[in-house]
Every structure is written in structure tokens, then in C-alpha cells.
Design a protein around this motif. Structure first.
Motif, PDB file in Angstrom:
ATOM      1  N   LYS A 409       0.831  -1.209   0.000  1.00  0.00           N
ATOM      2  CA  LYS A 409       0.000   0.000   0.000  1.00  0.00           C
ATOM      3  C   LYS A 409       0.859   1.250   0.000  1.00  0.00           C
ATOM      4  O   LYS A 409       1.983   1.256   0.507  1.00  0.00           O
ATOM      5  CB  LYS A 409      -0.925  -0.006   1.224  1.00  0.00           C
ATOM      6  CG  LYS A 409      -1.891  -1.175   1.278  1.00  0.00           C
ATOM      7  CD  LYS A 409      -2.728  -1.145   2.542  1.00  0.00           C
ATOM      8  CE  LYS A 409      -3.680  -2.338   2.618  1.00  0.00           C
ATOM      9  NZ  LYS A 409      -4.466  -2.347   3.876  1.00  0.00           N
ATOM     10  N   GLU A 410       0.316   2.335  -0.568  1.00  0.00           N
ATOM     11  CA  GLU A 410       0.954   3.651  -0.569  1.00  0.00           C
ATOM     12  C   GLU A 410       2.400   3.587  -1.057  1.00  0.00           C
ATOM     13  O   GLU A 410       3.284   4.275  -0.548  1.00  0.00           O
ATOM     14  CB  GLU A 410       0.893   4.264   0.838  1.00  0.00           C
ATOM     15  CG  GLU A 410      -0.536   4.460   1.336  1.00  0.00           C
ATOM     16  CD  GLU A 410      -0.577   4.994   2.755  1.00  0.00           C
ATOM     17  OE1 GLU A 410       0.499   5.316   3.301  1.00  0.00           O
ATOM     18  OE2 GLU A 410      -1.678   5.102   3.314  1.00  0.00           O
ATOM     19  N   ARG A 412       4.460   1.120  -0.858  1.00  0.00           N
ATOM     20  CA  ARG A 412       5.343   0.206  -0.134  1.00  0.00           C
ATOM     21  C   ARG A 412       5.403  -1.147  -0.847  1.00  0.00           C
ATOM     22  O   ARG A 412       4.416  -1.592  -1.421  1.00  0.00           O
ATOM     23  CB  ARG A 412       4.845   0.006   1.296  1.00  0.00           C
ATOM     24  CG  ARG A 412       4.871   1.269   2.143  1.00  0.00           C
ATOM     25  CD  ARG A 412       4.491   0.983   3.573  1.00  0.00           C
ATOM     26  NE  ARG A 412       3.095   0.596   3.719  1.00  0.00           N
ATOM     27  CZ  ARG A 412       2.111   1.426   4.068  1.00  0.00           C
ATOM     28  NH1 ARG A 412       2.376   2.708   4.274  1.00  0.00           N
ATOM     29  NH2 ARG A 412       0.875   0.990   4.210  1.00  0.00           N
ATOM     30  N   ARG A 446      10.597   4.888   3.028  1.00  0.00           N
ATOM     31  CA  ARG A 446       9.304   4.195   3.047  1.00  0.00           C
ATOM     32  C   ARG A 446       8.543   4.421   4.348  1.00  0.00           C
ATOM     33  O   ARG A 446       7.345   4.161   4.416  1.00  0.00           O
ATOM     34  CB  ARG A 446       9.520   2.693   2.867  1.00  0.00           C
ATOM     35  CG  ARG A 446      10.338   2.328   1.639  1.00  0.00           C
ATOM     36  CD  ARG A 446       9.606   2.582   0.341  1.00  0.00           C
ATOM     37  NE  ARG A 446      10.395   2.124  -0.804  1.00  0.00           N
ATOM     38  CZ  ARG A 446       9.945   2.063  -2.049  1.00  0.00           C
ATOM     39  NH1 ARG A 446       8.695   2.447  -2.311  1.00  0.00           N
ATOM     40  NH2 ARG A 446      10.721   1.641  -3.032  1.00  0.00           N
ATOM     41  N   GLN A 447       9.270   4.857   5.424  1.00  0.00           N
ATOM     42  CA  GLN A 447       8.613   5.143   6.701  1.00  0.00           C
ATOM     43  C   GLN A 447       9.531   6.044   7.508  1.00  0.00           C
ATOM     44  O   GLN A 447      10.761   5.926   7.436  1.00  0.00           O
ATOM     45  CB  GLN A 447       8.357   3.840   7.465  1.00  0.00           C
ATOM     46  CG  GLN A 447       7.536   3.968   8.738  1.00  0.00           C
ATOM     47  CD  GLN A 447       6.060   4.161   8.468  1.00  0.00           C
ATOM     48  OE1 GLN A 447       5.668   5.239   7.974  1.00  0.00           O
ATOM     49  NE2 GLN A 447       5.235   3.172   8.769  1.00  0.00           N
TER      50      GLN A 447
END
Length: 543
Positions: A409-410, A412, A446-447
Motif C-alpha cells: 500500500k501507498e 510500499r 518508506r517510513q
């Protein structure tokens, strides 16, 4: 009091009274109720109790228990050493020791109970109660400490850790005779008996002949004593100014290169670290294979004995870990994973595949694949399922993990995307100046998670650093190939990470240069010697 603990102010007040031996029956019941209310409350209580116990069993605490508390060292909320019960008699050292033992044991009894209440959220192992000490606080002039839940008394024994002065001045004497004076707004980490790291502000050093070689590390340079008295100042930008009052020092430039870098390209013997001089032991279950780039890499078969053991960073069991870091960190690797992704969402309690781990209890550092119950705090919170996790302890926030859900998702990736047979570049960073933790996959953030700028890392212990496994729980071995492992004591910028990914995507090492050139550069530090009356200003190296 740290903002993390402000919501538990009353709980910690009662904990202080309990550890004094002055708590009443009704207050004890209230304390038990507050501690049982939530996992964060239990963690706050345990943090206090173990900190109290950690510092109670020192000569300074025992000596303090033989004297009445002064106005500068008040009894009361969340202090770091116990005050004696009111008495007109002068207690003996033996009775003081006995009393200290009783109150510490009383604290620990309830702490054990708290641990049992938290069995479904296992507590992280604690520091030894008798930490090795290398220095002593010998003077404190109107000092206020930053982020301390009490007063550090003159005479307190100091081990490895960070001191942050808000107001006033403090003097530290090392066992080797070195004197360090800290000014206002100074932050300094004691890293060993012969080295400190000046993070911010001013410090002066008076080094006796027997301690020649004492080092003050700064963001811009290593300041090495050659028999001298000198001052050092680190500004907000990392700029370092050094002035020699008497004698001589040598400044050595810091480079934006890894502290440790293992390419695994040597085809026999131990895994060679090209910058820090480590020799990694490739242990059964791990074997050499052709490189994802370069000549070699290591394959891990997920067995209990599958690992590359780097030791504690100094190849000694009696020195602090070379993987200690305070102001920043980067862990970087090239991987081809075969992790199953089993765990919480497939009916098992957990499953970890470790890329890198230093298991120093609550001060651990890790980069791993996980699928668990999120018993350890995940910030920001994510849904349960397979993830890539970066664990670190931040001052005032405790240990937590930043995780990338491998859910597709998003933007990732999924786990299947990472198991496509290609090499993937994974990077974990934390920069204290910005207060940002980041996780990257293939050159892209990614985060990320933000805390207050200036928040420092708390790390360190004597555990070994391990690639591909967890030294203390050996059911967490990696499955797949790891190559090009690098550990830095600063955070790579997003631009640097992107450049490193571009380099490995083109088939070269992270730096896009022959390894021999990099090794030669690492050895050719810019050096400058200063003598009495001279000074120099060096800038922190930039990306």
C-alpha cells in the motif's frame, strides 16, 4: 521531568516513597492500582525502580546515606539516590548498607510483580545493577541537569552515558586523573575510560601525563591529548573550536565514511571490516557465496548457529561496544531475502529474520524482518503483519521500533516484491539534530517518525554485534543472502542513500569508487597539531 513521564508524575512520587521505605499502606494500594492501569504506566514504574536501584548500590549513595540531606540535594520526588529515614542517631556504614538493601529489595519485589503482570508483553532486559564506573562527579556549581528525574549528587560514580547540563557547571574526574569541566548547555557522553564525545556546548580538559591519548570526539574532529590543558566548543552547526591552554593536542578530521564496512569480498578466513579493523566470525549455518555485487556475500540458512559475529566492536570483552552511538546512526545492507513471513498473521506468536542486531536489552539496535504481536512499542503504530523493523532507544522515549508494513500500500513493497530474486538495498537512519528516524528500501524513504530535535540515542553495553541473527535468542536467524554491510555513527542523508542505491544498482559498491581508494582515504586523515596559545576551528563534514 521528561515529557514522557509527566503524565505519571503522581505514580513516580509514590514509587519514590516506596523506595524510601516511607510509603503508607493506602499509598501502596494506590501505587499498585496506578501501575496496573496500563503498559506505559508499568514501563514508567520499572524505568524508575531500576534507575533507582542502579544508582543506589554505589559508594556515593552509601556515603550520602550517612549524612543529612542538604538544600541542594533534597529528599523527594524521583531523586536518583535514596535519602535516609529521619533519625537523631548517626547510622553506621553497615546499617546504612542494610537499609539501602531493604528499600531497594522492596522496590524490586513490586517490580518483579509488575514483570509478571506484563508477561504477555515481555519486558526488555535491564542494565546490570552494578554498572562499571570510569569517573566521578566531583563538583557541581548551581547545576541543573537536562532530562534527569532528580539530582546527581557530588560524589556520584559515573559509568558510560550522557550528561546534559542546562545551567551551572560540573566537574568530572576520571580514574586516570583526567579532569573535564562542563559549562552551561553542554552535552557530553562518556564512552570509555579514555574517551568522551562532546555533543554540544563547551568543555575543558586537564589531562595528566599518565592519561596521554585521552580523546574528545566532536562532530568535526577527534581531539587527541598529547599532554595538555585545552578547551573545546561545539556549536549548533557542529562546528568545533579547540584552544590549547598548555601543552599540545592533535586534531584528526572526521570523514563521512562508515565506522565498519564489510564487503565480504575476501574469499577465505574471517569477514574483513575495511575501516574499523574488525574480523567477523562466519559461524556454521552461514557460508560464503558469490556477491550480490563484488566477489563475495554470505548466505544464511535460518539455523540457530547461522551468523556473522562481529564481537563488541573492539575485540575485547572488557571495553564498551564500538557500536555505541549518540547523535546519529546508519545501518545499511544489500540483501536477497527468503524470509517466509510467518508469524502473528499465520497463527504463530512471532517470526523474526535478523539482518543486524546488538542485543543490549533496552538499549538494543536492530534491523530485521518481523511478524509479531507488536508487544514492543511501534511508532508510528502499524497494522500487524510482515514488516521491516528498525529498533533504537531514544532518550526520554525509551525503546521502540519503526516499521515498514510489507503490504503493497501507498507505494510500499510486499514481501513477495522483496523475494523476487534480486538484490534489495535496505537502510535505517536516525539523526538527533532533526529528531528523525527513517527506513529506506531501494533508495526511497518508506517510513519515518519524528521526535523532538536534539533527542539523543542511548546505546551501549557489552553484547556482541551480529549480522544475520540474534546472539541471545538464536531462533531469529536470517534466511537468504546479505552483502555490503555498513555501520555509521551518523545519519546518511536521503540524498546520500539515493546515491548509494544508484551505485549498487549499477553494480558497484555504495560509494561508486574502488575499495582500495576508500581505504586509502580513510587512513589519510587531515591532521593538525596545536600547541600552547593556539586555536583552530573545524567544520563538520557535510553530505
Amino acid at each position: 521531568m521528561s515529557s514522557r513521564y509527566r503524565q505519571f508524575e503522581h505514580l513516580l512520587h509514590l514509587a519514590s516513597r516506596q523506595c524510601d521505605g516511607t510509603i503508607g499502606a493506602d499509598e501502596l494500594q494506590e501505587l499498585e492500582r496506578l501501575v496496573a492501569a496500563s503498559p506505559p504506566a508499568r514501563q514508567a514504574y520499572l524505568d524508575y525502580v531500576f534507575l533507582h536501584a542502579d544508582l543506589a548500590w554505589t559508594d556515593a549513595a552509601l556515603e550520602g546515606s550517612l549524612a543529612e540531606p542538604s538544600a541542594e540535594e533534597p529528599c523527594g520526588e524521583a531523586r536518583l539516590a535514596p535519602c535516609p529515614p529521619t533519625s537523631t542517631a548517626t547510622p553506621s556504614r553497615q546499617s546504612a548498607s542494610t537499609w539501602l538493601g531493604q528499600v531497594v529489595v522492596a522496590c524490586l519485589v513490586l517490580a518483579i510483580g509488575v514483570g509478571w503482570w506484563s508477561l504477555n508483553a515481555p519486558l526488555m532486559s535491564r542494565r546490570p545493577l552494578l554498572a562499571e564506573t570510569v569517573a566521578q562527579l566531583v563538583e557541581a556549581e548551581s547545576v541543573e541537569w537536562v532530562d534527569r528525574r532528580g539530582t546527581i549528587r557530588v560524589g556520584a560514580k559515573l559509568g558510560l552515558g550522557t550528561l546534559r547540563v542546562h545551567r551551572g557547571t560540573a566537574r568530572i574526574r576520571f580514574r586516570n586523573g583526567t579532569i573535564i569541566d562542563l559549562g552551561e548547555e553542554a552535552a557530553l557522553r562518556i564512552e570509555s575510560a579514555m574517551s568522551v564525545r562532546l555533543i554540544h556546548g563547551s568543555a575543558s580538559a586537564d589531562v595528566p601525563p599518565e592519561a596521554i591519548g585521552f580523546r574528545i570526539e566532536t562532530p568535526a574532529a577527534s581531539v587527541i591529548d598529547l599532554g595538555t590543558r585545552f578547551t573545546a566548543h561545539v556549536g549548533d552547526s557542529g562546528q568545533t573550536e579547540v584552544r590549547v591552554l598548555e601543552g599540545k593536542v592533535e586534531l584528526q578530521e572526521r570523514r563521512r565514511l562508515p565506522r565498519y564496512y564489510l564487503s565480504f569480498d575476501n574469499t577465505s578466513g574471517p569477514a574483513v571490516d575495511h575501516f574499523g579493523g574488525l574480523r567477523g566470525k562466519i559461524i556454521a549455518g552461514a557460508r560464503r557465496v558469490p556477491g550480490l555485487i563484488g566477489r563475495g556475500a554470505v548466505h544464511f540458512d535460518n539455523s540457530k548457529t547461522s551468523e556473522v559475529n562481529l564481537g563488541n566492536g573492539f575485540n575485547s570483552s572488557t571495553t564498551p561496544s564500538g557500536f555505541v552511538t549518540t547523535t546519529g546512526i546508519t545501518v545499511e545492507a544489500l540483501i536477497r531475502p527468503d524470509w517466509t513471513g510467518a508469524g502473528r498473521t499465520t497463527g504463530e506468536r512471532f517470526d523474526y529474520d535478523e539482518i543486524f542486531r546488538v542485543e543490549d536489552g533496552e538499549y538494543r539496535i536492530l534491523l530485521s524482518f518481523q511478524n509479531d504481536d507488536h508487544e514492543i512499542p511501534t511508532r508510528p503504530p502499524i497494522a500487524k503483519g510482515p514488516s521491516l523493523a528498525f529498533g533504537l532507544h531514544l532518550d526520554g522515549h525509551g525503546y521502540s521500533e519503526l516499521e515498514i508494513p510489507l503490504d503493497g500500500k501507498e507505494g510500499r513493497p510486499t514481501l513477495a516484491d522483496l523475494k523476487d530474486g534480486s538484490a534489495h538495498h535496505v537502510v535505517a537512519t536516525y539523526d538527533s539534530r532533526e529528531g528523525v528516524k527513517r527506513l529506506y528500501i531501494d533508495g526511497v524513504v518508506r517510513q519515518e517518525y519524528r521526535v523532538e530535535p536534539g533527542t539523543l540515542i542511548i546505546s551501549g553495553g557489552k553484547a556482541n554485534a551480529v549480522i544475520g541473527n540474534n546472539e541471545k535468542r538464536v531462533n531469529e536467524a536470517f534466511q537468504g543472502v546479505i552483502d555490503e554491510f555498513a555501520f555509521y555513527d551518523f545519519a546518511l542523508s536521503p540524498e546520500e542513500v539515493a546515491r548509494h542505491h544508484e551505485s549498487v544498482a549499477s553494480g558497484t559498491n555504495y560509494f561508486g569508487r574502488p575499495l582500495e581508494e576508500l581505504i586509502a582515504e580513510a587512513r589519510q586523515h587531515r591532521r593538525q597539531q596545536l600547541t600552547t596559545g593556539n586555536s583552530a576551528v573545524w567544520e563538520e563534514p557535510r553530505p
